[in-house]
Motif scaffolding. Structure first.
Motif, PDB file in Angstrom:
ATOM      1  N   GLY A 180       0.832  -1.199   0.000  1.00  0.00           N
ATOM      2  CA  GLY A 180       0.000   0.000   0.000  1.00  0.00           C
ATOM      3  C   GLY A 180       0.861   1.239   0.000  1.00  0.00           C
ATOM      4  N   PHE A 181       0.293   2.321   0.518  1.00  0.00           N
ATOM      5  CA  PHE A 181       1.029   3.590   0.586  1.00  0.00           C
ATOM      6  C   PHE A 181       0.457   4.429   1.725  1.00  0.00           C
ATOM      7  CE2 PHE A 181       1.692   8.059  -0.398  1.00  0.00           C
ATOM      8  CZ  PHE A 181       3.052   8.083  -0.640  1.00  0.00           C
ATOM      9  N   ASN A 182       1.312   5.057   2.481  1.00  0.00           N
ATOM     10  CA  ASN A 182       1.011   6.042   3.537  1.00  0.00           C
ATOM     11  C   ASN A 182       1.569   5.674   4.897  1.00  0.00           C
ATOM     12  OD1 ASN A 182      -0.182   8.309   2.403  1.00  0.00           O
ATOM     13  ND2 ASN A 182      -2.190   7.305   2.274  1.00  0.00           N
ATOM     14  N   GLY A 183       1.837   4.399   5.148  1.00  0.00           N
ATOM     15  CA  GLY A 183       2.381   4.023   6.448  1.00  0.00           C
ATOM     16  C   GLY A 183       1.446   4.366   7.598  1.00  0.00           C
ATOM     17  N   VAL A 184       0.176   3.982   7.492  1.00  0.00           N
ATOM     18  CA  VAL A 184      -0.823   4.296   8.510  1.00  0.00           C
ATOM     19  C   VAL A 184      -0.573   3.469   9.766  1.00  0.00           C
ATOM     20  CG1 VAL A 184      -3.272   4.273   9.073  1.00  0.00           C
ATOM     21  CG2 VAL A 184      -2.532   4.963   6.786  1.00  0.00           C
ATOM     22  N   GLU A 185      -0.283   4.128  10.884  1.00  0.00           N
ATOM     23  CA  GLU A 185       0.081   3.428  12.115  1.00  0.00           C
ATOM     24  C   GLU A 185      -1.076   2.601  12.677  1.00  0.00           C
ATOM     25  OE1 GLU A 185       1.760   6.001  15.021  1.00  0.00           O
ATOM     26  OE2 GLU A 185       3.334   6.735  13.679  1.00  0.00           O
ATOM     27  N   LEU A 186      -2.295   3.032  12.424  1.00  0.00           N
ATOM     28  CA  LEU A 186      -3.463   2.324  12.935  1.00  0.00           C
ATOM     29  C   LEU A 186      -3.475   0.866  12.491  1.00  0.00           C
ATOM     30  CD1 LEU A 186      -6.278   2.469  14.340  1.00  0.00           C
ATOM     31  CD2 LEU A 186      -7.214   3.099  12.114  1.00  0.00           C
ATOM     32  N   LEU A 187      -2.866   0.579  11.333  1.00  0.00           N
ATOM     33  CA  LEU A 187      -2.922  -0.764  10.775  1.00  0.00           C
ATOM     34  C   LEU A 187      -1.860  -1.694  11.350  1.00  0.00           C
ATOM     35  CD1 LEU A 187      -3.621   0.138   7.027  1.00  0.00           C
ATOM     36  CD2 LEU A 187      -5.247  -0.407   8.848  1.00  0.00           C
ATOM     37  N   ALA A 188      -1.070  -1.193  12.297  1.00  0.00           N
ATOM     38  CA  ALA A 188      -0.036  -2.035  12.905  1.00  0.00           C
ATOM     39  C   ALA A 188      -0.637  -3.212  13.653  1.00  0.00           C
ATOM     40  CB  ALA A 188       0.829  -1.200  13.847  1.00  0.00           C
ATOM     41  N   GLY A 189      -1.919  -3.141  14.023  1.00  0.00           N
ATOM     42  CA  GLY A 189      -2.558  -4.215  14.765  1.00  0.00           C
ATOM     43  C   GLY A 189      -3.170  -5.302  13.899  1.00  0.00           C
ATOM     44  N   LEU A 190      -2.979  -5.233  12.582  1.00  0.00           N
ATOM     45  CA  LEU A 190      -3.521  -6.259  11.700  1.00  0.00           C
ATOM     46  C   LEU A 190      -2.795  -7.588  11.892  1.00  0.00           C
ATOM     47  CD1 LEU A 190      -3.942  -4.224   8.388  1.00  0.00           C
ATOM     48  CD2 LEU A 190      -5.770  -5.137   9.823  1.00  0.00           C
ATOM     49  N   PRO A 191      -3.427  -8.690  11.499  1.00  0.00           N
ATOM     50  CA  PRO A 191      -2.783 -10.008  11.672  1.00  0.00           C
ATOM     51  C   PRO A 191      -1.435 -10.115  10.955  1.00  0.00           C
ATOM     52  CG  PRO A 191      -5.103 -10.255  11.111  1.00  0.00           C
ATOM     53  CD  PRO A 191      -4.784  -8.814  10.952  1.00  0.00           C
ATOM     54  N   ARG A 192      -1.261  -9.338   9.892  1.00  0.00           N
ATOM     55  CA  ARG A 192      -0.009  -9.352   9.140  1.00  0.00           C
ATOM     56  C   ARG A 192       0.324  -7.913   8.752  1.00  0.00           C
ATOM     57  NH1 ARG A 192      -0.196 -14.161   5.324  1.00  0.00           N
ATOM     58  NH2 ARG A 192      -0.112 -15.126   7.379  1.00  0.00           N
ATOM     59  N   GLN A 193       1.598  -7.544   8.856  1.00  0.00           N
ATOM     60  CA  GLN A 193       1.981  -6.163   8.566  1.00  0.00           C
ATOM     61  C   GLN A 193       2.047  -5.934   7.059  1.00  0.00           C
ATOM     62  OE1 GLN A 193       5.758  -4.896  10.136  1.00  0.00           O
ATOM     63  NE2 GLN A 193       5.375  -2.746   9.678  1.00  0.00           N
ATOM     64  N   LEU A 194       1.289  -4.975   6.585  1.00  0.00           N
ATOM     65  CA  LEU A 194       1.227  -4.655   5.163  1.00  0.00           C
ATOM     66  C   LEU A 194       2.468  -3.886   4.731  1.00  0.00           C
ATOM     67  CD1 LEU A 194      -0.622  -4.547   2.561  1.00  0.00           C
ATOM     68  CD2 LEU A 194      -1.365  -2.298   3.396  1.00  0.00           C
ATOM     69  N   ALA A 195       3.062  -4.277   3.616  1.00  0.00           N
ATOM     70  CA  ALA A 195       4.155  -3.499   3.041  1.00  0.00           C
ATOM     71  C   ALA A 195       3.623  -2.132   2.620  1.00  0.00           C
ATOM     72  CB  ALA A 195       4.746  -4.227   1.834  1.00  0.00           C
ATOM     73  N   THR A 196       4.405  -1.099   2.864  1.00  0.00           N
ATOM     74  CA  THR A 196       3.911   0.249   2.581  1.00  0.00           C
ATOM     75  C   THR A 196       5.075   1.218   2.419  1.00  0.00           C
ATOM     76  OG1 THR A 196       2.370   1.962   3.364  1.00  0.00           O
ATOM     77  CG2 THR A 196       3.712   0.864   5.028  1.00  0.00           C
ATOM     78  N   MET A 197       4.760   2.454   2.233  1.00  0.00           N
ATOM     79  CA  MET A 197       5.766   3.518   2.140  1.00  0.00           C
ATOM     80  C   MET A 197       5.263   4.715   2.916  1.00  0.00           C
ATOM     81  SD  MET A 197       7.433   5.337  -1.245  1.00  0.00           S
ATOM     82  CE  MET A 197       8.529   3.989  -1.660  1.00  0.00           C
ATOM     83  N   ASP A 198       6.078   5.218   3.827  1.00  0.00           N
ATOM     84  CA  ASP A 198       5.699   6.364   4.651  1.00  0.00           C
ATOM     85  C   ASP A 198       5.693   7.628   3.816  1.00  0.00           C
ATOM     86  OD1 ASP A 198       5.251   8.159   6.706  1.00  0.00           O
ATOM     87  OD2 ASP A 198       7.363   8.225   7.279  1.00  0.00           O
ATOM     88  N   ALA A 199       4.647   8.453   3.954  1.00  0.00           N
ATOM     89  CA  ALA A 199       4.541   9.694   3.177  1.00  0.00           C
ATOM     90  C   ALA A 199       5.098  10.898   3.921  1.00  0.00           C
ATOM     91  CB  ALA A 199       3.077   9.948   2.807  1.00  0.00           C
ATOM     92  N   CYS A 200       5.773  10.694   5.056  1.00  0.00           N
ATOM     93  CA  CYS A 200       6.415  11.785   5.816  1.00  0.00           C
ATOM     94  C   CYS A 200       5.413  12.858   6.232  1.00  0.00           C
ATOM     95  CB  CYS A 200       7.543  12.414   4.996  1.00  0.00           C
ATOM     96  SG  CYS A 200       8.776  11.266   4.376  1.00  0.00           S
ATOM     97  N   ARG A 201       4.212  12.452   6.623  1.00  0.00           N
ATOM     98  CA  ARG A 201       3.132  13.401   6.849  1.00  0.00           C
ATOM     99  C   ARG A 201       3.415  14.379   7.984  1.00  0.00           C
ATOM    100  NH1 ARG A 201       1.430   8.414   6.275  1.00  0.00           N
ATOM    101  NH2 ARG A 201       1.073   8.085   8.478  1.00  0.00           N
ATOM    102  N   PHE A 202       3.832  13.852   9.139  1.00  0.00           N
ATOM    103  CA  PHE A 202       4.101  14.703  10.293  1.00  0.00           C
ATOM    104  C   PHE A 202       5.228  15.685   9.974  1.00  0.00           C
ATOM    105  CE2 PHE A 202       6.381  15.556  14.289  1.00  0.00           C
ATOM    106  CZ  PHE A 202       5.347  16.046  15.077  1.00  0.00           C
TER     107      PHE A 202
END
Length: 345
Positions: free
Chosen positions: A279-301
């Protein structure tokens, strides 16, 4: 008349542009007094073309600015932008400046209206998402006479300053990572492109990266509406029913990617052995999923912090200070491989 770059437009500028008196311009813009339809149209056209916004601050405050910064974003339901606002607010904490948020729903005409209303209260700066705007919005930003920072994207030419990432480069980097892991039959799932320029640029970069490796996207699925787990499940099911031989799915954001992953797990599909995901965005909320999704952080903060700091620094300069070279800050997002991108065994 040559107007200094950082002086906001005045009634006189509009008056000179359309060839009528300042009093007539004022009557038209305040919708008071008898003015012919032809003159009214001439004044309104000139004001819009110039990017003039009437000043709502009356009396002795009319020549001053308020300690508010207009922050204009496309959505609050998208998890991306609250983190940007957190960065903005963190930087403003120890200053007199306060952010005031306007939401555009990704609609250019609404962005134009929101900016017009916010500029009428003479804020100390503008932070606005994206580089693509209507001509009227561009004119208002150019002639506001205050610091303007366009955020989230650096693939283009800013009106003033810009802070963000290169979405084309982000798409290319993800394509390279996917190819390196040996995936070759790839599907793309994302938003309707006309409304989301940054998603479009990532898609363009992604296809360029695949083309460089001699690979083409085999299937595509697009949607309107908010990023939702349910939407990701629906899109993933539809795509794999059409194209069951795909071995990788790239989602334009993490939320639909998470929905897709949950659907695949329900079906007993081996992720990432049988099919990989990112995916894309590195959403921290999804860290609790059964498996960690590959993603890319958008440097939002970090984008929010850097944009706000530009406003703070520029607002501290004397009004007659020589204009500085606008800052253009491109941050570098990193891929998190998670558990859905690496091949097993």
């Amino acid at each position: 008349m040559t107007r200094p770059k950082h002086r906001p437009l005045t009634l006189r500028d509009v008056s000179e542009a359309c060839g009528v008196s300042e009093m007539t311009v004022s009557r038209v813009l305040r919708n008071r007094g008898d003015v012919s339809a032809a003159t009214r149209e001439k004044v309104l056209t000139a004001a819009k073309t110039l990017g003039y916004v009437p000043n709502q601050i009356a009396g002795s405050l009319a020549s001053q600015r308020v300690n508010l910064v207009a922050v204009i974003i496309p959505s609050l339901s998208n998890m991306v932008f609250p983190e940007v606002l957190t960065g903005v607010n963190k930087t403003f904490d120890d200053t007199p400046l306060q952010p005031v948020v306007g939401v555009t729903d990704y609609l250019p005409e609404k962005e134009e209206q929101v900016l017009y209303e916010m500029l009428s209260w003479r804020p100390s700066g503008v932070i606005i998402a994206g580089l693509e705007h209507t001509d009227a919005t561009q004119a208002m930003l150019r002639n506001a006479g205050i610091p303007v920072v366009e955020i989230m994207d650096t693939d283009g030419n800013p009106v003033d300053a810009m802070v963000g990432i290169s979405h084309r480069r982000a798409g290319r980097k993800m394509a390279e990572a996917i190819v390196k892991q040996g995936y070759t039959r790839i599907g793309f799932l994302g938003t309707k492109m006309p409304l989301d320029h940054r998603a479009r640029k990532r898609f363009e970069g992604f296809t360029e990266g695949l083309t460089h490796a001699g690979i083409e996207i085999e299937d595509r699925e697009f949607y309107n509406g908010g990023s939702a787990l349910a939407k990701g499940r629906e899109m993933t099911q539809a795509m794999l029913e059409r194209s069951p031989d795909l071995d990788f799915l790239y989602y334009s954001n993490d939320m639909i990617g998470a929905g897709g992953m949950l659907w695949l797990m329900d079906q007993g599909v081996d992720v990432p052995g049988q099919i990989g995901l990112a995916g894309f965005n590195g959403v921290e909320l999804l860290a609790g999923l059964p498996r960690q999704l590959a993603t890319m952080d958008a440097c939002r903060f970090e984008i929010g912090q850097a944009a706000a700091q530009i406003i703070v620094d520029r607002s501290a300069l004397p009004e007659d200070a020589e204009p500085q070279t606008p800052q253009q800050i491109t941050l570098a997002p990193k891929i998190t491989y998670g558990e859905t991108l690496r091949r097993r065994g």
